[in-house]
Write a protein that holds these residues in place. Structure first.
Motif, PDB file in Angstrom:
ATOM      1  N   LEU A 170     -18.926   5.082  22.800  1.00 58.85           N
ATOM      2  CA  LEU A 170     -18.694   6.521  22.690  1.00 58.85           C
ATOM      3  C   LEU A 170     -19.866   7.215  22.005  1.00 58.85           C
ATOM      4  CD1 LEU A 170     -14.927   6.530  21.627  1.00 58.85           C
ATOM      5  CD2 LEU A 170     -15.851   7.408  23.781  1.00 58.85           C
ATOM      6  N   ILE A 171     -20.385   6.594  20.957  1.00 55.51           N
ATOM      7  CA  ILE A 171     -21.493   7.194  20.210  1.00 55.51           C
ATOM      8  C   ILE A 171     -22.750   7.307  21.083  1.00 55.51           C
ATOM      9  CG2 ILE A 171     -23.096   6.820  18.273  1.00 55.51           C
ATOM     10  CD1 ILE A 171     -20.765   5.692  16.687  1.00 55.51           C
ATOM     11  N   SER A 172     -22.910   6.360  21.975  1.00 59.22           N
ATOM     12  CA  SER A 172     -24.087   6.382  22.853  1.00 59.22           C
ATOM     13  C   SER A 172     -24.081   7.590  23.791  1.00 59.22           C
ATOM     14  CB  SER A 172     -24.157   5.092  23.674  1.00 59.22           C
ATOM     15  OG  SER A 172     -23.069   5.008  24.569  1.00 59.22           O
ATOM     16  N   THR A 173     -22.931   8.270  23.918  1.00 66.10           N
ATOM     17  CA  THR A 173     -22.845   9.459  24.783  1.00 66.10           C
ATOM     18  C   THR A 173     -23.029  10.752  23.981  1.00 66.10           C
ATOM     19  OG1 THR A 173     -20.445   9.765  24.519  1.00 66.10           O
ATOM     20  CG2 THR A 173     -21.172   8.216  26.207  1.00 66.10           C
ATOM     21  N   LEU A 174     -23.150  10.645  22.660  1.00 71.67           N
ATOM     22  CA  LEU A 174     -23.247  11.840  21.823  1.00 71.67           C
ATOM     23  C   LEU A 174     -24.687  12.321  21.672  1.00 71.67           C
ATOM     24  CD1 LEU A 174     -20.818  10.851  18.890  1.00 71.67           C
ATOM     25  CD2 LEU A 174     -20.264  11.951  21.073  1.00 71.67           C
ATOM     26  N   ASP A 175     -24.827  13.568  21.226  1.00 68.85           N
ATOM     27  CA  ASP A 175     -26.155  14.108  20.930  1.00 68.85           C
ATOM     28  C   ASP A 175     -26.080  14.972  19.672  1.00 68.85           C
ATOM     29  OD1 ASP A 175     -25.124  16.632  21.649  1.00 68.85           O
ATOM     30  OD2 ASP A 175     -25.804  16.428  23.728  1.00 68.85           O
ATOM     31  N   LYS A 176     -27.097  15.762  19.424  1.00 67.92           N
ATOM     32  CA  LYS A 176     -27.204  16.533  18.187  1.00 67.92           C
ATOM     33  C   LYS A 176     -26.134  17.606  18.039  1.00 67.92           C
ATOM     34  CE  LYS A 176     -30.515  19.812  20.160  1.00 67.92           C
ATOM     35  NZ  LYS A 176     -31.861  20.420  20.033  1.00 67.92           N
ATOM     36  N   ASN A 177     -25.432  17.904  19.124  1.00 66.32           N
ATOM     37  CA  ASN A 177     -24.372  18.914  19.081  1.00 66.32           C
ATOM     38  C   ASN A 177     -22.996  18.316  18.790  1.00 66.32           C
ATOM     39  OD1 ASN A 177     -26.108  21.160  19.844  1.00 66.32           O
ATOM     40  ND2 ASN A 177     -26.158  20.224  21.884  1.00 66.32           N
ATOM     41  N   ASP A 178     -22.949  17.020  18.571  1.00 67.21           N
ATOM     42  CA  ASP A 178     -21.686  16.322  18.335  1.00 67.21           C
ATOM     43  C   ASP A 178     -21.620  15.824  16.888  1.00 67.21           C
ATOM     44  OD1 ASP A 178     -20.956  16.646  21.087  1.00 67.21           O
ATOM     45  OD2 ASP A 178     -22.345  15.014  21.573  1.00 67.21           O
ATOM     46  N   LEU A 179     -20.609  15.005  16.591  1.00 59.31           N
ATOM     47  CA  LEU A 179     -20.415  14.553  15.205  1.00 59.31           C
ATOM     48  C   LEU A 179     -19.717  13.199  15.173  1.00 59.31           C
ATOM     49  CD1 LEU A 179     -20.380  15.187  12.089  1.00 59.31           C
ATOM     50  CD2 LEU A 179     -18.140  16.244  12.471  1.00 59.31           C
ATOM     51  N   ILE A 180     -20.179  12.328  14.282  1.00 53.27           N
ATOM     52  CA  ILE A 180     -19.487  11.071  14.025  1.00 53.27           C
ATOM     53  C   ILE A 180     -18.970  11.104  12.587  1.00 53.27           C
ATOM     54  CG2 ILE A 180     -21.709   9.973  13.518  1.00 53.27           C
ATOM     55  CD1 ILE A 180     -20.417   7.277  14.061  1.00 53.27           C
ATOM     56  N   ILE A 181     -17.704  10.727  12.401  1.00 57.82           N
ATOM     57  CA  ILE A 181     -17.094  10.676  11.073  1.00 57.82           C
ATOM     58  C   ILE A 181     -16.774   9.226  10.733  1.00 57.82           C
ATOM     59  CG2 ILE A 181     -15.167  11.414   9.617  1.00 57.82           C
ATOM     60  CD1 ILE A 181     -14.887  13.892  11.347  1.00 57.82           C
ATOM     61  N   ILE A 182     -17.341   8.748   9.642  1.00 57.69           N
ATOM     62  CA  ILE A 182     -17.137   7.366   9.192  1.00 57.69           C
ATOM     63  C   ILE A 182     -16.300   7.368   7.911  1.00 57.69           C
ATOM     64  CG2 ILE A 182     -18.280   5.345   8.200  1.00 57.69           C
ATOM     65  CD1 ILE A 182     -18.588   5.491  11.215  1.00 57.69           C
ATOM     66  N   ILE A 183     -15.251   6.521   7.890  1.00 53.22           N
ATOM     67  CA  ILE A 183     -14.405   6.400   6.700  1.00 53.22           C
ATOM     68  C   ILE A 183     -14.482   4.958   6.200  1.00 53.22           C
ATOM     69  CG2 ILE A 183     -12.084   6.704   5.749  1.00 53.22           C
ATOM     70  CD1 ILE A 183     -11.477   8.604   8.062  1.00 53.22           C
ATOM     71  N   SER A 184     -14.957   4.785   4.972  1.00 53.56           N
ATOM     72  CA  SER A 184     -15.111   3.443   4.397  1.00 53.56           C
ATOM     73  C   SER A 184     -15.029   3.529   2.889  1.00 53.56           C
ATOM     74  CB  SER A 184     -16.462   2.839   4.806  1.00 53.56           C
ATOM     75  OG  SER A 184     -16.772   1.700   4.024  1.00 53.56           O
ATOM     76  N   HIS A 185     -14.132   2.770   2.288  1.00 58.88           N
ATOM     77  CA  HIS A 185     -14.019   2.793   0.828  1.00 58.88           C
ATOM     78  C   HIS A 185     -15.257   2.184   0.163  1.00 58.88           C
ATOM     79  CE1 HIS A 185     -12.639   2.399  -3.252  1.00 58.88           C
ATOM     80  NE2 HIS A 185     -12.752   1.092  -3.201  1.00 58.88           N
ATOM     81  N   SER A 186     -15.659   1.020   0.628  1.00 53.66           N
ATOM     82  CA  SER A 186     -16.756   0.295  -0.022  1.00 53.66           C
ATOM     83  C   SER A 186     -18.114   0.951   0.187  1.00 53.66           C
ATOM     84  CB  SER A 186     -16.818  -1.144   0.505  1.00 53.66           C
ATOM     85  OG  SER A 186     -17.222  -1.167   1.864  1.00 53.66           O
ATOM     86  N   GLY A 187     -18.273   1.620   1.327  1.00 54.41           N
ATOM     87  CA  GLY A 187     -19.576   2.191   1.656  1.00 54.41           C
ATOM     88  C   GLY A 187     -20.536   1.163   2.226  1.00 54.41           C
ATOM     89  N   GLU A 188     -20.024  -0.052   2.445  1.00 57.97           N
ATOM     90  CA  GLU A 188     -20.882  -1.136   2.936  1.00 57.97           C
ATOM     91  C   GLU A 188     -20.278  -1.852   4.153  1.00 57.97           C
ATOM     92  OE1 GLU A 188     -23.817  -1.657   1.837  1.00 57.97           O
ATOM     93  OE2 GLU A 188     -23.799  -0.512  -0.043  1.00 57.97           O
ATOM     94  N   THR A 189     -19.221  -1.311   4.747  1.00 59.32           N
ATOM     95  CA  THR A 189     -18.583  -1.943   5.913  1.00 59.32           C
ATOM     96  C   THR A 189     -19.618  -2.132   7.021  1.00 59.32           C
ATOM     97  OG1 THR A 189     -16.552  -0.757   5.334  1.00 59.32           O
ATOM     98  CG2 THR A 189     -16.632  -1.832   7.495  1.00 59.32           C
ATOM     99  N   PRO A 190     -19.896  -3.377   7.429  1.00 57.99           N
ATOM    100  CA  PRO A 190     -20.974  -3.641   8.396  1.00 57.99           C
ATOM    101  C   PRO A 190     -20.860  -2.840   9.685  1.00 57.99           C
ATOM    102  CG  PRO A 190     -20.186  -5.692   7.427  1.00 57.99           C
ATOM    103  CD  PRO A 190     -19.251  -4.621   6.956  1.00 57.99           C
ATOM    104  N   GLU A 191     -19.653  -2.756  10.256  1.00 57.93           N
ATOM    105  CA  GLU A 191     -19.486  -2.017  11.510  1.00 57.93           C
ATOM    106  C   GLU A 191     -19.830  -0.538  11.331  1.00 57.93           C
ATOM    107  OE1 GLU A 191     -16.210  -5.216  11.462  1.00 57.93           O
ATOM    108  OE2 GLU A 191     -17.252  -3.917  10.038  1.00 57.93           O
ATOM    109  N   CYS A 192     -19.437   0.024  10.186  1.00 57.23           N
ATOM    110  CA  CYS A 192     -19.714   1.435   9.916  1.00 57.23           C
ATOM    111  C   CYS A 192     -21.212   1.683   9.722  1.00 57.23           C
ATOM    112  CB  CYS A 192     -18.946   1.887   8.668  1.00 57.23           C
ATOM    113  SG  CYS A 192     -17.147   1.860   8.846  1.00 57.23           S
ATOM    114  N   VAL A 193     -21.869   0.778   9.020  1.00 56.66           N
ATOM    115  CA  VAL A 193     -23.312   0.889   8.808  1.00 56.66           C
ATOM    116  C   VAL A 193     -24.040   0.852  10.149  1.00 56.66           C
ATOM    117  CG1 VAL A 193     -25.352  -0.251   7.852  1.00 56.66           C
ATOM    118  CG2 VAL A 193     -23.244  -0.113   6.495  1.00 56.66           C
TER     119      VAL A 193
END
Length: 281
Positions: A170-193
């Protein structure tokens, strides 16, 4: 470590700051579940006094101070402890009381650290973007699904998947006019990074909801909304982190709905009332 820092800056502290410092040393355990407002009230000082003390000790704020304080408390190995102050032999009433205290302190702490400027910018990002992709792992993913559901109400094109591979596509279809929101308590979740790095390659703006302090996610995201960082990574039930995340999401959504309030939202409210209280025929 905290006591050492206090001794080093003692000569630079005001009378009120010294009073608070003394209370902290004497009540270290109790401070784990205490908000800055409660600490101020118990010492008859303002929250500004406590923030000044934290700054003199070298911390950015009360939350960062508490993280270091809790980390410095010697941990006793005890097979009867489930997590935090909850013991396996606690009564039902005791457990409920402790959970309530944990939830309340998490909410109070989250509201005390909210950055109004960042929150307002996050609302602008959501309003102005065309498509939104949300991702989180575990309980963070569940918070993401709630955010997705609420954003649908204002007709946002939003997707939240638990599968990182689907999200990557899904992210590969986005551009500068879109937005990704990441939720992670640790701030180090590998998939989120990894997903944030992918978004950055395509110049996709990103919003991270993560705990205070330095982390890969904080450094990679365009904008960060902070949650409390008191919960240990080994906890079985993410009580504090989940409540803190939900508090941030609720603040974000409520202000967003106020900004986006129109006849469509009014109609949704009216229809909900009709379903709840159908008129008698």
């Amino acid at each position: 470590m905290i006591e050492l820092k206090l001794r080093e800056v003692k000569k630079d502290l005001s009378t009120k700051e010294l009073k608070v410092a003394g209370y902290i040393i004497e009540n270290t355990q109790a401070l784990k579940n205490m908000s800055i407002q409660t600490l101020a009230k118990l010492n008859h000082v303002s929250t500004t006094t406590i923030l000044r003390l934290c700054n003199k000790l070298g911390y950015k704020g009360f939350s960062d101070f508490k993280v270091d304080l809790i980390g410095s408390i010697p941990k006793k190995l005890n097979n009867e402890i489930l997590q935090d102050d909850i013991n396996l032999n606690d009564s039902l009433a005791d457990v409920n009381s402790k959970v309530q205290a944990m939830e309340k302190s998490s909410i109070d702490e989250t509201h005390s650290i909210v950055n109004i400027h960042a929150l307002n910018n996050a609302i602008d990002l959501i309003i102005n973007c065309q498509k939104i992709v949300i991702f989180g792992v575990g309980s963070s993913g569940l918070v993401g699904k709630e955010l997705e559901y609420q954003l649908i109400k204002i007709k946002k094109d939003v997707n939240c998947h638990f599968d990182a591979h689907v999200t990557r596509s899904l992210i590969s279809t986005l551009d500068k006019n879109d937005l990704i929101i990441i939720i992670s308590h640790s701030g180090e979740t590998p998939e989120c990074v990894e997903l944030l790095k992918l978004a950055g390659q395509s110049l996709v703006p990103s919003l991270a909801i993560t705990k205070m302090g330095q982390s890969q996610i904080s450094s990679l995201a365009t904008l960060v909304l902070h949650t409390t960082s008191m919960e240990h990574a080994s906890r079985l039930i993410p009580i504090r982190s989940k409540i803190s995340q939900i508090s941030v999401v609720n603040m974000l959504l409520t202000n967003l709905f106020i900004r986006q309030y129109d006849e469509r939202l009014l109609l949704q409210i009216q229809n909900r009332e009709k379903r709840k209280y159908p008129s008698k025929q």
